[in-house]
Write a protein that holds these residues in place. Structure first.
Motif, short mmCIF file in Angstrom:
data_model
loop_
_atom_site.label_atom_id
_atom_site.label_comp_id
_atom_site.label_asym_id
_atom_site.label_seq_id
_atom_site.Cartn_x
_atom_site.Cartn_y
_atom_site.Cartn_z
N LEU A 353 46.33 45.78 55.38
CA LEU A 353 47.37 44.77 55.28
C LEU A 353 47.72 44.57 53.81
O LEU A 353 46.84 44.30 52.97
N ILE A 354 49.00 44.69 53.47
CA ILE A 354 49.47 44.44 52.10
C ILE A 354 49.93 42.99 52.05
O ILE A 354 50.94 42.61 52.65
N ASN A 355 49.16 42.17 51.34
CA ASN A 355 49.44 40.74 51.30
C ASN A 355 50.51 40.38 50.27
O ASN A 355 51.30 39.44 50.48
N SER A 356 50.55 41.10 49.16
CA SER A 356 51.52 40.77 48.11
C SER A 356 51.69 41.97 47.17
O SER A 356 50.77 42.77 46.99
N VAL A 357 52.90 42.08 46.61
CA VAL A 357 53.21 43.06 45.56
C VAL A 357 54.00 42.31 44.50
O VAL A 357 55.13 41.86 44.77
N THR A 358 53.43 42.14 43.31
CA THR A 358 54.09 41.38 42.26
C THR A 358 53.98 42.09 40.92
O THR A 358 53.14 42.98 40.74
N LEU A 359 54.85 41.67 40.00
CA LEU A 359 54.79 42.13 38.62
C LEU A 359 54.35 40.97 37.75
O LEU A 359 54.90 39.85 37.85
N GLN A 360 53.39 41.21 36.86
CA GLN A 360 52.88 40.19 35.98
C GLN A 360 52.79 40.74 34.56
O GLN A 360 52.85 41.95 34.34
N GLY A 361 52.63 39.82 33.59
CA GLY A 361 52.55 40.24 32.21
C GLY A 361 53.71 39.69 31.40
O GLY A 361 54.69 39.16 31.94
N ALA A 362 53.60 39.85 30.06
CA ALA A 362 54.58 39.27 29.14
C ALA A 362 55.98 39.79 29.39
O ALA A 362 56.97 39.05 29.24
N ILE A 401 50.69 44.26 40.50
CA ILE A 401 49.52 43.72 41.19
C ILE A 401 49.74 43.83 42.69
O ILE A 401 50.73 43.32 43.23
N ILE A 402 48.81 44.52 43.38
CA ILE A 402 48.90 44.72 44.82
C ILE A 402 47.71 44.03 45.48
O ILE A 402 46.55 44.40 45.23
N GLY A 403 47.99 43.01 46.30
CA GLY A 403 46.94 42.34 47.06
C GLY A 403 46.88 42.89 48.47
O GLY A 403 47.91 43.10 49.11
N SER A 404 45.66 43.14 48.96
CA SER A 404 45.52 43.77 50.28
C SER A 404 44.27 43.27 50.99
O SER A 404 43.49 42.47 50.45
#
Length: 603
Positions: A353-362, A401-404
């Motif tokens: 299950l892929i819970n989230s896909v986000t971009l983080q950082g400055a 960042i990929i949460g699973s």
């Protein structure tokens, strides 16, 4: 905008430099000189495909002995650079040219093809001021080759395609303006040539030898639930010329009891194969490993080990993996965009299950991501699309960042980096003469055309702006006046309404011009005397004529040599031409008109 006409002649960068590289193998016989001349087609900045030719020379023996390495040999190549290339280099201030040429060379024996890479060094070579062709030297050293018994017979050294990495420098040693100063060109050898540099007789005793080949270096079963089993196949092949005996196949290692092998491999004839089925029977929980060992009659490789791994799990679990593990989007010109994909896969035995896909950082706000990742079945994958548009120069970075639901890696990080750079502003002034004609469909007549086009070319992007000046001309056509069909002559003038714009990329020219067409005078002859029937100072098209001109496909248009361009256009109605305006529109306006021009550099 009005561009000044340059005082110098117009040339663009031609086929700047090319060299041929090759491998030369030899035996222990006396070396003999060999030489070959080959023609290539190389894509170059701005001007597209260009022809080059190279004379390649070496001393290569015609005989080699099995088991004895051939000596290394120096390769010399002389490449002919044409006049257009010389002029183009001089036009941007280049004084020397240097670089490397890497050749795709193959030694073809009765049993195999041996691929070799031979880099040739092109030392700094002066670009002469005198007109005409000039040559550029290059040299390199071929690696040694050791032939085996399977190679006995005739071996041919063939020269293939080449890749050029070139640098042009100005008098003070600086690299010339982009994209001419540094470029890479993947050259293709022209068809219909003999590319065999030397034929070598490989001699020695033919020995009947079995040789084992195994199609798997390792076998990883991944996650397998305890109490279940998984199977993989390892294929054994005989690449030798005698029967291969399989003496034993065994399992050893700390968890050998968790694996089982079955096969019917005893004797394998030349070119034949057989399969070994390996079964993983997990128990408990955790990683397990063993080694599959094959003993055979191959004297060179009597024992082959294939590591086996697997993970026993108490319940089905997902296992996330990403490819690549880091993304470098490279260098992007300001105002341009680039993209890359990250593949998310499931190597486990339960749905991920892929819970989230986000971009983080400055700098995360300067990147974009889209994806189709929600659930990923075992052995399946989904894709994350990353994109970046350079708003300014400088390095940028972020983290994907990929949460699973992977219990061991609930959050996975993929570093993302890119560098924006400002576009070079180097420009080149060009003056081209034009000569040709335009066909007026309505009256089935042709008008001759002459003039010039003064162009300011941006070297890096290949875009340009230009002033188009077409000289007044005269056309002849039939005109129906009252009840008579008379021959008429029309004076035609052209007035630029907007700057001509276009591109010159990889030898293809596209230009968009906007002109008012004026008809100051139309006359017919009666009794040998010219009688005005229309026209005037205000007689012109209601709106500008829009003409798109393109070079012929595959013609490799170059400012150094010019070339042919053509297009079609619609001629808007005329206005302010007197009482016979409607009559003139019948014969001078409408669709289906064509224009054909030859553009030639002017001094």
């Amino acid at each position: 905008m009005k561009l000044r006409k340059p005082n110098t002649g117009v040339r663009a960068l031609g086929a700047a430099i090319a060299a041929a590289a090759l491998m030369s193998g030899a035996g222990q016989a006396v070396a003999e000189p060999v030489s070959i001349e080959l023609a290539f087609t190389c894509p170059f900045p701005l001007i597209g495909d260009q022809p080059i030719r190279a004379q390649i020379s070496a001393d290569i023996p015609s005989q080699a002995t099995v088991g004895e390495p051939t000596p290394e040999f120096t390769i010399d190549a002389l490449t002919v650079v044409n006049e257009d290339s010389r002029t183009g280099l001089k036009l941007v201030g280049s004084e020397t040219i240097e670089g490397t040429a890497t050749n795709q060379t193959t030694v073809v024996t009765p049993s195999r093809n041996i691929d070799l890479t031979v880099p040739l060094t092109i030392p700094p070579s002066p670009i002469p001021d005198e007109t005409g062709e000039f040559t550029v030297p290059a040299s390199g050293t071929s690696p040694a080759i050791t032939f085996n018994g399977d190679d006995i017979g005739e071996a041919k050294i063939t020269v293939g395609n080449l890749t050029l990495d070139m640098i042009a420098r100005t008098a003070n040693g600086d690299i010339a303006p982009a994209p001419i100063g540094e470029f890479t060109s993947a050259c293709t050898q022209n068809a219909g040539q003999s590319n065999v540099l030397q034929t070598i007789q490989v001699v020695g005793e033919v020995v009947e030898t079995p040789r084992i080949a195994v199609n798997r270096e390792t076998v990883d079963f991944g996650n397998v639930q305890a109490g279940l089993t998984a199977e993989e196949t390892v294929t054994l092949s005989n690449t030798g010329n005698a029967a291969l005996g399989i003496n034993s196949i065994s399992l050893t290692g700390p968890n050998a009891s968790a694996f089982m092998q079955t096969s019917s491999c005893t004797t394998i004839e030349p070119t034949a194969s057989c399969d070994v089925t390996v079964t993983y029977i997990p128990s408990g929980e955790g990683d397990q490993s063993a080694t599959l060992t094959i003993d055979s009659t191959d004297a060179d490789t009597p024992t082959v080990d294939v590591p086996l791994t697997g993970r026993s799990v108490l319940a089905p679990v997902p296992e996330i993996a990403v490819t690549p593990e880091a993304v470098d989007l490279g260098r992007v010109q300001v105002g341009q965009s680039t993209s890359a994909q990250v593949t998310v896969s499931n190597g486990g035995n339960e749905t991920l299950l892929i819970n989230s896909v986000t971009l983080q950082g400055a700098d995360a706000s300067q990147f974009l991501q889209t994806n189709n990742c929600t659930t990923v079945a075992p052995d399946q994958s989904c894709t994350v699309e990353l994109s970046f548009t350079a708003a300014s120069a400088g390095a940028r970075s972020a983290q994907l960042i990929i949460g699973s639901s992977d219990p061991e890696s609930p959050e996975l990080t993929v570093p993302v980096s890119v560098e924006g750079f400002d576009a070079p502003t180097d420009t080149l002034e060009l003056l081209l003469g034009l000569k040709g004609s335009t066909y007026i469909n309505a009256s089935d007549s042709t008008l001759p055309l002459n003039g010039t086009i003064a162009t300011l070319l941006e070297l890096a992007s290949g875009t340009f702006e230009a002033d188009l000046a077409i000289e007044p001309t005269t056309g002849y056509f039939s005109i129906k006046l009252l009840f008579s069909q008379l021959k008429a002559a029309a004076n035609v003038e052209f007035e630029q309404s907007a700057v001509t714009t276009g591109t010159l990329v990889n030898g293809t020219l596209t230009a968009n011009s906007h002109l008012y067409v004026k008809v100051p005078k139309v006359a017919v002859k009666l009794f040998g005397l010219p009688i005005p029937v229309g026209g005037g100072d205000q007689c012109q098209t209601i709106e500008p004529v829009d003409i798109t001109l393109t070079s012929e496909e595959g013609s490799n248009f170059s400012p150094a040599t010019g070339g042919a361009v053509s297009g079609t256009y619609q001629l808007p109605p005329l206005q302010n031409c007197g009482l016979l305006t409607d009559v003139l529109n019948q014969f001078l306006t409408g669709p289906g008109n064509t224009i054909d021009l030859m553009l030639t550099p002017e001094q």
